[in-house]
Design a protein around this motif. Structure first.
Motif, mmCIF file in Angstrom:
data_model
loop_
_atom_site.group_PDB
_atom_site.id
_atom_site.type_symbol
_atom_site.label_atom_id
_atom_site.label_comp_id
_atom_site.label_asym_id
_atom_site.label_seq_id
_atom_site.Cartn_x
_atom_site.Cartn_y
_atom_site.Cartn_z
ATOM 1 N N PRO A 17 0.805 -1.221 0.000
ATOM 2 C CA PRO A 17 0.000 0.000 0.000
ATOM 3 C C PRO A 17 0.841 1.277 0.000
ATOM 4 O O PRO A 17 1.946 1.310 0.535
ATOM 5 C CB PRO A 17 -0.814 -0.117 1.292
ATOM 6 N N ILE A 18 0.291 2.307 -0.619
ATOM 7 C CA ILE A 18 0.888 3.649 -0.613
ATOM 8 C C ILE A 18 -0.028 4.543 0.224
ATOM 9 O O ILE A 18 -1.215 4.688 -0.084
ATOM 10 C CB ILE A 18 1.003 4.212 -2.037
ATOM 11 N N TYR A 19 0.506 5.113 1.291
ATOM 12 C CA TYR A 19 -0.279 6.012 2.138
ATOM 13 C C TYR A 19 -0.035 7.444 1.686
ATOM 14 O O TYR A 19 1.120 7.893 1.625
ATOM 15 C CB TYR A 19 0.101 5.838 3.614
ATOM 16 N N CYS A 20 -1.102 8.143 1.350
ATOM 17 C CA CYS A 20 -0.958 9.500 0.812
ATOM 18 C C CYS A 20 -2.266 10.267 0.985
ATOM 19 O O CYS A 20 -3.300 9.702 1.345
ATOM 20 C CB CYS A 20 -0.552 9.450 -0.661
ATOM 21 N N SER A 21 -2.215 11.550 0.687
ATOM 22 C CA SER A 21 -3.396 12.415 0.772
ATOM 23 C C SER A 21 -4.343 12.141 -0.395
ATOM 24 O O SER A 21 -3.975 11.494 -1.381
ATOM 25 C CB SER A 21 -2.968 13.878 0.752
ATOM 26 N N SER A 22 -5.560 12.655 -0.284
ATOM 27 C CA SER A 22 -6.537 12.484 -1.368
ATOM 28 C C SER A 22 -6.053 13.166 -2.649
ATOM 29 O O SER A 22 -6.286 12.658 -3.751
ATOM 30 C CB SER A 22 -7.899 13.051 -0.945
ATOM 31 N N THR A 23 -5.352 14.299 -2.513
ATOM 32 C CA THR A 23 -4.798 14.973 -3.694
ATOM 33 C C THR A 23 -3.752 14.095 -4.372
ATOM 34 O O THR A 23 -3.768 13.900 -5.589
ATOM 35 C CB THR A 23 -4.169 16.320 -3.309
ATOM 36 N N SER A 24 -2.834 13.534 -3.578
ATOM 37 C CA SER A 24 -1.801 12.658 -4.143
ATOM 38 C C SER A 24 -2.424 11.404 -4.741
ATOM 39 O O SER A 24 -1.942 10.890 -5.760
ATOM 40 C CB SER A 24 -0.782 12.281 -3.069
#
Length: 203
Positions: A17-24
């Motif tokens: 998994p990649i954890y990131c913001s909704s924008t990213s």
């Protein structure tokens, strides 16, 4: 999400998994077609608890809970600072960020809340040398607007000499372009790919 942080990202990504913001997340899906099953959304101010597998010779694989808190990195759109807390202690990972005392207060408040020291700090120190003195972003935007105002006094609008070119990376300065467009009541011309990126950021 600058290019120096996206090496190896392809539509076939399946390494976890990649954890990131909704924008990213939107940018990852638009630019790299990363499947949504590999993206975990977390935005500034949010906390997530994640189960991770820990291997040891004595007990084999056991599952432990870690806490992730995200903070605005004040860098390019969607960028975050992460505060990890768990069996390993407390770790802050800034990635690329732009220091701002007011924005950092949220991070300091979280540290005080848990009453525990930071065991490790991974910090971007690219411009840490005192020779680099950068104004706050809002002040920098005002300086740019003032410079263009002075330029347009010398070269009236609608003349070829009054054309203003703003150099931009693949990501970043979108909010500046919007502010310039609003202040000068004029369209900003960008490439089609850039326009799609702007649409993605401001959704």
């Amino acid at each position: 999400m600058h290019t120096d942080h996206t090496e190896g990202l392809t539509p076939s990504w399946n390494y976890g998994p990649i954890y990131c913001s909704s924008t990213s997340k939107r940018l990852l899906q638009m630019k790299f077609q990363i499947h949504s099953q590999f993206i975990r959304e977390i935005n500034a101010g949010e906390t997530k608890e994640v189960e991770v597998a820990v291997e040891s010779q004595e007990t084999g694989k056991i599952w432990k809970t870690i806490r992730i808190i995200a903070f605005d990195a004040n860098h390019c759109p969607g960028s975050l600072i992460f505060f990890f807390s768990g069996y390993f202690g407390n770790i802050i990972y800034t990635g690329d960020f732009r220091y701002d005392s007011e924005k950092m207060e949220d991070l300091m408040a979280a540290i005080r809340e848990y009453h525990t020291p930071v065991d490790r700090l991974y910090i971007d120190n690219t411009f840490c040398d005192p020779i680099f003195s950068m104004p706050p972003q809002e002040q920098a935007k005002k300086q740019i607007i003032d410079l263009i105002d002075e330029f347009l006094k010398e070269y009236p609008r609608k003349s070829i000499e009054s054309r203003v070119v703003i150099g931009v990376d693949q990501l970043g300065k979108e909010d500046l372009l919007v502010q310039l467009s609003s202040h000068f009541d004029t369209p900003i011309v960008v490439t089609e790919d850039r326009y799609k990126t702007i649409e993605c950021i401001f959704q």
